[in-house]
Design a protein around this motif. Structure first.
Motif: not given
Length: 162
Positions: A7-11, A36-43, A70-73
């Protein structure tokens, strides 16, 4: 083996899940889970589409849509903005309130707020034997921070976590 599938989950992505249902017409669609999957600097933008699942009434506009942004700064703070429902859906989409469980996959969070108000959350430790995309329990990728709340579908809301 046939029992295993990658299973591939986009960061940084958000997925909409619901508890398992035997039949669409007897399901409780008021309860959803946002994974919700975390990844710094993603939208990420996720569109949740709902119709009755039984007829072709969607062709005449009988459906509803909720958009989740969703935005991760760069510091690891998450902001989730959910739109109010748009559209016009017949049953089972005609409810006014929705029970939402957030499952935030992250290594460390200290605060979660819904519409600016601090809320309690539960931490579930990482467990590599578990499956992703679950509506409850542990996950193989990281800790899971869970929070559940009920809000009117006709209102926008914002969740922050850091």
């Amino acid at each position: 083996s046939i029992k295993q599938m990658p299973v591939f989950i986009k960061k940084g992505s958000t997925t909409v899940l619901s508890p398992a249902h035997d039949h669409l017409d007897s399901s409780d669609w008021e309860n959803i889970v946002l994974d919700i999957f975390s990844a710094k600097g993603t939208k990420d933008t996720t569109v949740h589409y709902e119709d009755d699942g039984l007829t072709e009434d969607y062709k005449s506009g009988e459906y509803r849509i909720t958009t989740y942004k969703t935005v991760w700064d760069e510091n690891g703070k998450m902001t989730l903005k959910a739109s109010s429902v748009t559209g016009n859906g017949k049953n089972p989409c005609s409810f006014e309130n929705r029970n939402i469980t957030l499952r935030i996959h992250a290594e460390k969070l200290t605060t979660v707020k819904v519409n600016g108000e601090k809320v309690d959350f539960t931490v579930i430790e990482k467990d590599e034997t578990k499956y992703p995309f679950a509506v409850d329990g542990a996950s193989p990728d990281s800790r899971v921070y869970t929070v559940t709340f009920t809000l009117p579908v006709a209102e926008n809301y914002t969740v922050t976590a850091e």
